[in-house]
Design a protein around this motif. Structure first.
Motif, PDB file in Angstrom:
ATOM      1  N   HIS A 115       0.866  -1.368   0.033  1.00 14.63           N
ATOM      2  CA  HIS A 115      -0.195   0.141   0.159  1.00 14.63           C
ATOM      3  C   HIS A 115       0.735   1.156   0.085  1.00 14.63           C
ATOM      4  O   HIS A 115       0.605   2.499  -0.735  1.00 14.63           O
ATOM      5  N   LEU A 116       1.912   1.126   0.635  1.00 15.43           N
ATOM      6  CA  LEU A 116       2.732   2.597   0.843  1.00 15.43           C
ATOM      7  C   LEU A 116       3.867   2.585  -0.441  1.00 15.43           C
ATOM      8  O   LEU A 116       3.634   3.642  -0.999  1.00 15.43           O
ATOM      9  N   ILE A 117       3.882   1.577  -1.020  1.00 17.39           N
ATOM     10  CA  ILE A 117       4.378   1.454  -2.347  1.00 17.39           C
ATOM     11  C   ILE A 117       3.525   2.083  -3.469  1.00 17.39           C
ATOM     12  O   ILE A 117       4.041   3.252  -4.352  1.00 17.39           O
ATOM     13  N   ASN A 118       2.348   1.724  -3.485  1.00 16.76           N
ATOM     14  CA  ASN A 118       1.313   2.510  -4.286  1.00 16.76           C
ATOM     15  C   ASN A 118       1.204   3.739  -4.060  1.00 16.76           C
ATOM     16  O   ASN A 118       0.992   4.534  -5.123  1.00 16.76           O
ATOM     17  N   LYS A 119       1.017   4.008  -2.996  1.00 14.61           N
ATOM     18  CA  LYS A 119       0.626   5.490  -2.533  1.00 14.61           C
ATOM     19  C   LYS A 119       2.199   6.512  -2.764  1.00 14.61           C
ATOM     20  O   LYS A 119       1.930   7.458  -3.404  1.00 14.61           O
ATOM     21  N   ALA A 120       3.085   5.943  -2.728  1.00 18.26           N
ATOM     22  CA  ALA A 120       4.182   6.671  -3.203  1.00 18.26           C
ATOM     23  C   ALA A 120       4.270   6.746  -4.695  1.00 18.26           C
ATOM     24  O   ALA A 120       4.739   7.804  -5.304  1.00 18.26           O
ATOM     25  N   MET A 121       4.028   5.679  -5.518  1.00 19.07           N
ATOM     26  CA  MET A 121       3.984   5.781  -6.845  1.00 19.07           C
ATOM     27  C   MET A 121       3.037   6.783  -7.424  1.00 19.07           C
ATOM     28  O   MET A 121       3.084   7.720  -8.225  1.00 19.07           O
ATOM     29  N   LEU A 122       1.582   6.854  -6.790  1.00 19.01           N
ATOM     30  CA  LEU A 122       0.551   7.710  -7.019  1.00 19.01           C
ATOM     31  C   LEU A 122       1.287   9.035  -6.750  1.00 19.01           C
ATOM     32  O   LEU A 122       0.640  10.086  -7.476  1.00 19.01           O
ATOM     33  N   ALA A 123       1.880   9.289  -5.685  1.00 22.61           N
ATOM     34  CA  ALA A 123       2.187  10.610  -5.122  1.00 22.61           C
ATOM     35  C   ALA A 123       3.355  11.320  -6.328  1.00 22.61           C
ATOM     36  O   ALA A 123       3.267  12.353  -6.787  1.00 22.61           O
ATOM     37  N   GLU A 124       4.230  10.263  -6.601  1.00 23.02           N
ATOM     38  CA  GLU A 124       5.156  10.789  -7.786  1.00 23.02           C
ATOM     39  C   GLU A 124       4.547  10.961  -9.077  1.00 23.02           C
ATOM     40  O   GLU A 124       4.777  11.919  -9.766  1.00 23.02           O
ATOM     41  N   LEU A 125       3.381  10.160  -9.388  1.00 22.13           N
ATOM     42  CA  LEU A 125       2.738  10.543 -10.845  1.00 22.13           C
ATOM     43  C   LEU A 125       2.095  11.900 -10.476  1.00 22.13           C
ATOM     44  O   LEU A 125       2.204  12.563 -11.655  1.00 22.13           O
ATOM     45  N   GLU A 126       1.410  12.182  -9.356  1.00 21.14           N
ATOM     46  CA  GLU A 126       0.804  13.472  -9.379  1.00 21.14           C
ATOM     47  C   GLU A 126       1.818  14.551  -9.315  1.00 21.14           C
ATOM     48  O   GLU A 126       1.428  15.854  -9.872  1.00 21.14           O
ATOM     49  N   ALA A 127       2.889  14.570  -8.800  1.00 19.83           N
ATOM     50  CA  ALA A 127       3.999  15.299  -8.748  1.00 19.83           C
ATOM     51  C   ALA A 127       4.609  15.552 -10.196  1.00 19.83           C
ATOM     52  O   ALA A 127       4.989  16.710 -10.561  1.00 19.83           O
ATOM     53  N   LEU A 128       4.605  14.547 -10.898  1.00 29.16           N
ATOM     54  CA  LEU A 128       4.879  14.778 -12.367  1.00 29.16           C
ATOM     55  C   LEU A 128       4.162  15.499 -13.233  1.00 29.16           C
ATOM     56  O   LEU A 128       4.195  16.280 -14.047  1.00 29.16           O
ATOM     57  N   ARG A 129       2.767  14.941 -12.913  1.00 31.29           N
ATOM     58  CA  ARG A 129       1.420  15.730 -13.732  1.00 31.29           C
ATOM     59  C   ARG A 129       1.489  17.338 -13.274  1.00 31.29           C
ATOM     60  O   ARG A 129       1.528  18.246 -14.236  1.00 31.29           O
ATOM     61  N   ALA A 130       1.597  17.436 -12.049  1.00 32.03           N
ATOM     62  CA  ALA A 130       1.665  18.953 -11.687  1.00 32.03           C
ATOM     63  C   ALA A 130       2.975  19.836 -12.176  1.00 32.03           C
ATOM     64  O   ALA A 130       2.813  21.063 -12.617  1.00 32.03           O
ATOM     65  N   ALA A 131       4.006  19.069 -12.278  1.00 29.81           N
ATOM     66  CA  ALA A 131       5.111  19.874 -12.898  1.00 29.81           C
ATOM     67  C   ALA A 131       4.926  20.146 -14.350  1.00 29.81           C
ATOM     68  O   ALA A 131       5.180  20.930 -14.912  1.00 29.81           O
ATOM     69  N   ARG A 132       4.396  19.168 -14.877  1.00 29.92           N
ATOM     70  CA  ARG A 132       4.282  19.348 -16.455  1.00 29.92           C
ATOM     71  C   ARG A 132       3.070  20.554 -16.516  1.00 29.92           C
ATOM     72  O   ARG A 132       3.260  21.298 -17.452  1.00 29.92           O
ATOM     73  N   ALA A 133       1.811  20.556 -15.620  1.00 30.76           N
ATOM     74  CA  ALA A 133       1.272  21.471 -15.878  1.00 30.76           C
ATOM     75  C   ALA A 133       1.573  23.018 -15.579  1.00 30.76           C
ATOM     76  O   ALA A 133       1.314  23.670 -16.421  1.00 30.76           O
ATOM     77  N   ALA A 134       2.512  22.773 -14.718  1.00 26.57           N
ATOM     78  CA  ALA A 134       3.440  24.093 -14.382  1.00 26.57           C
ATOM     79  C   ALA A 134       4.061  24.859 -15.244  1.00 26.57           C
ATOM     80  O   ALA A 134       4.212  25.799 -15.719  1.00 26.57           O
ATOM     81  N   ASP A 135       4.812  23.574 -16.027  1.00 27.16           N
ATOM     82  CA  ASP A 135       5.568  24.015 -17.225  1.00 27.16           C
ATOM     83  C   ASP A 135       4.942  24.539 -18.321  1.00 27.16           C
ATOM     84  O   ASP A 135       5.234  25.661 -19.185  1.00 27.16           O
ATOM     85  N   VAL A 136       3.518  23.943 -18.727  1.00 26.28           N
ATOM     86  CA  VAL A 136       2.807  24.214 -19.631  1.00 26.28           C
ATOM     87  C   VAL A 136       2.289  25.643 -19.364  1.00 26.28           C
ATOM     88  O   VAL A 136       2.098  26.873 -20.237  1.00 26.28           O
TER      89      VAL A 136
END
Length: 159
Positions: A115-136
């Protein structure tokens, strides 16, 4: 009472003198020099032209101010969107940091929690999406700022 009659007589006499003077001025302009009349007409024409130029400049100024206001409002909206995206990046990075800390703690204890591994992966994906949106959003702000400058530069090259 006799004072009032005397004042009324003096006022009437003064008004008669003013009327006589106005009549003399009216007839004097009729006998004026034709060159003076032409100069007066030229000045009236110049005054009318200047008045028209001022009116045209006021209209142009109002139009340009409306354009500038629109650009400022657009710029403010883009900056607000950039701010929203940067806040999203900050939140996602905070979640990622917390998830990674929880995952490290679980690994130190020797308990690999999926569960912690999945939670970390989801957090990392959200961080990547947010970084991409900020770049745009940041690129949009930069392009919006550069577009008028590019238009000015190309106009100067053609001139």
């Amino acid at each position: 009472m006799s004072n009032i009659d005397e004042l009324q007589r003096r006022i009437t006499a003064a008004m008669d003198r003013v009327a006589l003077g106005v009549e003399k001025l009216g007839t004097a302009t009729g006998d004026a020099d034709p060159g003076m009349a032409q100069a007066l007409e030229d000045e009236r024409t110049a005054n009318a032209q200047l008045t028209e130029r001022v009116r045209a400049l006021k209209i142009k100024f109002a139009s340009e101010m409306a354009t500038v206001r629109t650009q400022v409002e657009d710029s403010d909206a883009r900056m607000a969107q950039l701010d929203v995206e940067l806040q999203r990046v900050r939140r996602a990075n905070t979640q990622l940091t917390e998830a990674c800390a929880a995952l490290r703690d679980a690994n130190e204890e020797g308990v690999g929690d999926p569960h912690l591994i999945n939670k970390a992966m989801l957090a990392e994906l959200e961080a990547l999406r947010a970084a991409r949106a900020a770049d745009v959003a940041e690129a949009t702000v930069i392009l919006a700022a550069l577009t008028p400058l590019m238009g000015d530069a190309s106009a100067e090259e053609t001139a």
